[in-house]
Design a protein around this motif. Structure first.
Motif, PDB file in Angstrom:
ATOM      1  N   ARG A 136      39.352 -21.179 -32.925  1.00  0.00           N
ATOM      2  CA  ARG A 136      38.545 -20.108 -32.178  1.00  0.00           C
ATOM      3  C   ARG A 136      39.049 -18.565 -32.406  1.00  0.00           C
ATOM      4  O   ARG A 136      38.414 -17.747 -32.739  1.00  0.00           O
ATOM      5  CB  ARG A 136      38.273 -20.670 -30.900  1.00  0.00           C
ATOM      6  N   ASN A 137      40.353 -18.750 -32.142  1.00  0.00           N
ATOM      7  CA  ASN A 137      41.103 -17.331 -32.111  1.00  0.00           C
ATOM      8  C   ASN A 137      41.948 -17.072 -33.261  1.00  0.00           C
ATOM      9  O   ASN A 137      42.177 -15.946 -33.649  1.00  0.00           O
ATOM     10  CB  ASN A 137      41.904 -17.190 -30.704  1.00  0.00           C
ATOM     11  N   ARG A 138      42.541 -17.777 -33.930  1.00  0.00           N
ATOM     12  CA  ARG A 138      43.459 -17.709 -35.044  1.00  0.00           C
ATOM     13  C   ARG A 138      42.730 -17.008 -36.343  1.00  0.00           C
ATOM     14  O   ARG A 138      43.595 -15.914 -36.474  1.00  0.00           O
ATOM     15  CB  ARG A 138      44.220 -19.238 -35.653  1.00  0.00           C
ATOM     16  N   PRO A 139      41.689 -17.087 -36.671  1.00  0.00           N
ATOM     17  CA  PRO A 139      41.209 -16.494 -37.807  1.00  0.00           C
ATOM     18  C   PRO A 139      41.006 -14.788 -37.277  1.00  0.00           C
ATOM     19  O   PRO A 139      41.491 -13.969 -38.191  1.00  0.00           O
ATOM     20  CB  PRO A 139      39.808 -16.798 -38.004  1.00  0.00           C
ATOM     21  N   GLY A 140      40.558 -14.583 -36.012  1.00  0.00           N
ATOM     22  CA  GLY A 140      40.610 -13.175 -35.616  1.00  0.00           C
ATOM     23  C   GLY A 140      41.749 -12.204 -35.774  1.00  0.00           C
ATOM     24  O   GLY A 140      41.965 -11.373 -36.049  1.00  0.00           O
ATOM     25  N   ILE A 141      42.747 -13.174 -35.187  1.00  0.00           N
ATOM     26  CA  ILE A 141      44.202 -12.732 -35.083  1.00  0.00           C
ATOM     27  C   ILE A 141      44.536 -12.219 -36.468  1.00  0.00           C
ATOM     28  O   ILE A 141      45.338 -11.173 -36.528  1.00  0.00           O
ATOM     29  CB  ILE A 141      45.148 -13.655 -34.385  1.00  0.00           C
ATOM     30  N   LEU A 142      44.436 -13.218 -37.355  1.00  0.00           N
ATOM     31  CA  LEU A 142      45.174 -12.922 -38.774  1.00  0.00           C
ATOM     32  C   LEU A 142      44.227 -11.984 -39.429  1.00  0.00           C
ATOM     33  O   LEU A 142      44.969 -11.141 -40.192  1.00  0.00           O
ATOM     34  CB  LEU A 142      44.847 -14.339 -39.522  1.00  0.00           C
ATOM     35  N   ALA A 143      43.040 -11.741 -39.409  1.00  0.00           N
ATOM     36  CA  ALA A 143      42.439 -10.443 -39.800  1.00  0.00           C
ATOM     37  C   ALA A 143      42.958  -9.233 -39.286  1.00  0.00           C
ATOM     38  O   ALA A 143      42.951  -8.228 -39.960  1.00  0.00           O
ATOM     39  CB  ALA A 143      40.933 -10.522 -39.599  1.00  0.00           C
ATOM     40  N   ARG A 144      43.053  -9.216 -37.872  1.00  0.00           N
ATOM     41  CA  ARG A 144      43.790  -8.149 -37.367  1.00  0.00           C
ATOM     42  C   ARG A 144      45.256  -7.880 -37.791  1.00  0.00           C
ATOM     43  O   ARG A 144      45.675  -6.429 -38.036  1.00  0.00           O
ATOM     44  CB  ARG A 144      43.805  -8.109 -35.623  1.00  0.00           C
ATOM     45  N   LEU A 145      45.942  -8.764 -37.946  1.00  0.00           N
ATOM     46  CA  LEU A 145      47.357  -8.262 -38.505  1.00  0.00           C
ATOM     47  C   LEU A 145      47.301  -8.145 -39.976  1.00  0.00           C
ATOM     48  O   LEU A 145      48.219  -7.174 -40.265  1.00  0.00           O
ATOM     49  CB  LEU A 145      48.159  -9.683 -38.147  1.00  0.00           C
TER      50      LEU A 145
END
Length: 178
Positions: A136-145
């Motif tokens: 749920r959260n990992r893809p969004g974090i990777l995009a932000r990073l």
């Protein structure tokens, strides 16, 4: 000045690492959970939280731990270093349940006064959120990073051993302030 943001799933060890970094670098420590919650686990209004978060992010130096996705863009933008504890969900779940057991009905220093650890149906949702964190959260974090500026440092730690190595090597394991 240094602004270090420590993010990751509940139970990943954000608070412990942030505390060690703040002590090693003599920086102010901000626990977002302590700032967010009001006594009795009451949530602030969106407007009040936005205003408070802007004030926290605007400080010249900090080590901040917590993961509030509604704030992540403004906090990541202000951070000079982002440390992501990308640990396995089973480990985070184990740690969160252990923390609940150790601190049941007690207040913790990283939470607001009047917010003791407890177990209810909200905690069941919390457990589910930890388990689903990678999907749920990992893809969004990777995009932000991936969108970080060149002057921002990103450190991704994927094991307890890597977290320990960074913490044990402080302050030399973190980049100097720009």
């Amino acid at each position: 000045m240094r602004r270090i943001l420590v993010i990751g799933s509940p139970g990943a060890g954000k608070t412990t690492l942030a505390r060690r970094i703040a002590e090693a670098l003599d920086l102010p420590l901000v626990h977002l959970d302590r700032e967010y919650w009001r006594p009795g686990w009451v949530k602030p209004s969106d407007e009040a939280w936005d205003r408070q978060a802007d004030e926290l992010a605007a400080r010249p130096a900090w080590v901040m731990d917590g993961e509030y996705f509604d704030l992540s863009d403004r906090l990541i933008t202000r951070a000079t270093t982002i440390i992501w504890l990308d640990l396995p969900n089973w480990l985070c779940l184990y740690r969160a349940l252990g923390r609940l057991t150790r601190h049941y009905r007690q207040e913790r220093s990283d939470l607001a006064e009047g917010c003791p650890e407890y177990f209810n149906w909200d905690y069941v949702t919390f457990i589910r959120d930890i388990w689903k964190y990678p999907s749920r959260n990992r893809p969004g974090i990777l995009a932000r990073l991936r969108a970080l500026r060149p002057d921002q440092e990103c450190i991704i730690l994927r094991s307890s051993h890597a977290v320990r190595e960074l913490a044990d090597g402080l302050p030399s394991t973190l980049p100097e302030a720009a």
